[in-house]
Scaffold this motif. Structure first.
Motif, PDB file in Angstrom:
ATOM      1  N   SER A  61       0.817  -1.212   0.000  1.00 53.66           N
ATOM      2  CA  SER A  61       0.000   0.000   0.000  1.00 53.66           C
ATOM      3  C   SER A  61       0.850   1.261   0.000  1.00 53.66           C
ATOM      4  O   SER A  61       0.332   2.361   0.165  1.00 53.66           O
ATOM      5  N   GLY A  62       2.162   1.112  -0.129  1.00 53.96           N
ATOM      6  CA  GLY A  62       3.070   2.259  -0.093  1.00 53.96           C
ATOM      7  C   GLY A  62       3.435   2.763  -1.481  1.00 53.96           C
ATOM      8  O   GLY A  62       3.910   2.005  -2.316  1.00 53.96           O
ATOM      9  N   SER A  63       3.219   4.024  -1.727  1.00 54.16           N
ATOM     10  CA  SER A  63       3.572   4.595  -3.025  1.00 54.16           C
ATOM     11  C   SER A  63       5.078   4.500  -3.260  1.00 54.16           C
ATOM     12  O   SER A  63       5.873   4.676  -2.333  1.00 54.16           O
ATOM     13  N   TYR A  64       5.462   4.210  -4.475  1.00 52.53           N
ATOM     14  CA  TYR A  64       6.857   4.062  -4.893  1.00 52.53           C
ATOM     15  C   TYR A  64       7.579   2.956  -4.112  1.00 52.53           C
ATOM     16  O   TYR A  64       8.783   3.013  -3.918  1.00 52.53           O
ATOM     17  N   SER A  65       6.859   1.957  -3.663  1.00 49.86           N
ATOM     18  CA  SER A  65       7.418   0.881  -2.844  1.00 49.86           C
ATOM     19  C   SER A  65       7.294  -0.459  -3.541  1.00 49.86           C
ATOM     20  O   SER A  65       6.511  -0.626  -4.471  1.00 49.86           O
ATOM     21  N   ALA A  72       2.966 -13.241   2.833  1.00 43.92           N
ATOM     22  CA  ALA A  72       2.306 -12.397   3.828  1.00 43.92           C
ATOM     23  C   ALA A  72       3.144 -11.200   4.267  1.00 43.92           C
ATOM     24  O   ALA A  72       3.127 -10.803   5.428  1.00 43.92           O
ATOM     25  N   ASN A  73       3.875 -10.581   3.358  1.00 41.47           N
ATOM     26  CA  ASN A  73       4.618  -9.359   3.648  1.00 41.47           C
ATOM     27  C   ASN A  73       3.712  -8.156   3.414  1.00 41.47           C
ATOM     28  O   ASN A  73       2.824  -8.199   2.566  1.00 41.47           O
ATOM     29  N   PHE A  74       3.947  -7.054   4.147  1.00 38.13           N
ATOM     30  CA  PHE A  74       3.035  -5.916   4.111  1.00 38.13           C
ATOM     31  C   PHE A  74       3.802  -4.599   4.183  1.00 38.13           C
ATOM     32  O   PHE A  74       4.638  -4.406   5.074  1.00 38.13           O
ATOM     33  N   ILE A  75       3.499  -3.700   3.251  1.00 45.20           N
ATOM     34  CA  ILE A  75       3.999  -2.321   3.316  1.00 45.20           C
ATOM     35  C   ILE A  75       2.795  -1.419   3.514  1.00 45.20           C
ATOM     36  O   ILE A  75       1.865  -1.404   2.706  1.00 45.20           O
ATOM     37  N   ASN A  90       6.769 -10.053   7.123  1.00 45.19           N
ATOM     38  CA  ASN A  90       7.531  -8.844   7.425  1.00 45.19           C
ATOM     39  C   ASN A  90       6.641  -7.628   7.204  1.00 45.19           C
ATOM     40  O   ASN A  90       5.783  -7.639   6.317  1.00 45.19           O
ATOM     41  N   GLU A  91       6.870  -6.559   7.978  1.00 46.38           N
ATOM     42  CA  GLU A  91       6.041  -5.360   7.866  1.00 46.38           C
ATOM     43  C   GLU A  91       6.878  -4.092   7.907  1.00 46.38           C
ATOM     44  O   GLU A  91       7.815  -3.982   8.694  1.00 46.38           O
ATOM     45  N   VAL A  92       6.491  -3.122   7.054  1.00 48.97           N
ATOM     46  CA  VAL A  92       7.104  -1.796   7.045  1.00 48.97           C
ATOM     47  C   VAL A  92       6.008  -0.771   7.273  1.00 48.97           C
ATOM     48  O   VAL A  92       4.975  -0.800   6.602  1.00 48.97           O
ATOM     49  N   HIS A  93       6.245   0.159   8.235  1.00 52.67           N
ATOM     50  CA  HIS A  93       5.250   1.162   8.591  1.00 52.67           C
ATOM     51  C   HIS A  93       5.823   2.577   8.592  1.00 52.67           C
ATOM     52  O   HIS A  93       5.337   3.437   9.332  1.00 52.67           O
ATOM     53  N   ALA A  94       6.876   2.840   7.815  1.00 56.92           N
ATOM     54  CA  ALA A  94       7.462   4.178   7.746  1.00 56.92           C
ATOM     55  C   ALA A  94       8.128   4.373   6.381  1.00 56.92           C
ATOM     56  O   ALA A  94       8.264   3.433   5.613  1.00 56.92           O
ATOM     57  N   ASN A  95       8.535   5.602   6.084  1.00 60.31           N
ATOM     58  CA  ASN A  95       9.142   5.938   4.797  1.00 60.31           C
ATOM     59  C   ASN A  95      10.610   5.533   4.713  1.00 60.31           C
ATOM     60  O   ASN A  95      11.315   5.518   5.717  1.00 60.31           O
TER      61      ASN A  95
END
Length: 115
Positions: A61-65, A72-75, A90-95
């Motif tokens: 869901s992250g632009s330019y990502s 089951a990885n998530f941005i 794995n999860e990313v919640h920041a720029n």
């Protein structure tokens, strides 16, 4: 399908974003502007210029990502310019963050890397 969008093949794929593409796979979604899902199963690229290379149940869901693959990885939607190469849950919640792989890694601060 969105304007100027395409589905190369596969089964039950949905492309609704303008200029979005799904090359193949099963039950994937490309709804962001110029988003791409290359393949896999039940992957989602929902932000502008987001991509998922393959794997299963990955969500970007992250632009330019980019999520390269894995399971089951998530941005997060607020995570611009971030990447997850692969791994599981794995999860990313920041720029400007990056996770190379592994299992259950989680980033919440910008400019972070888990190799």
């Amino acid at each position: 399908a969105g304007d100027y969008s395409s589905v190369g093949g596969g089964f039950e794929n949905s492309v609704s974003g303008t200029c979005a593409t799904i090359a193949g796979g099963i039950s994937s979604v490309a709804s962001g502007y110029a988003s791409v899902v290359a393949g896999g199963r039940q992957n989602k690229a929902v932000a502008s210029y987001s991509s998922v290379g393959g794997g299963y149940l990955n969500s970007n869901s992250g632009s330019y990502s980019c999520v390269g693959g894995g399971n089951a990885n998530f941005i997060n939607g607020s995570s611009w310019y971030s990447s997850i190469a692969g791994g599981y849950f794995n999860e990313v919640h920041a720029n400007f963050d990056s996770i190379g792989g592994g299992v259950r890694n989680h980033i919440e601060q910008p400019y972070s890397v888990i190799a």
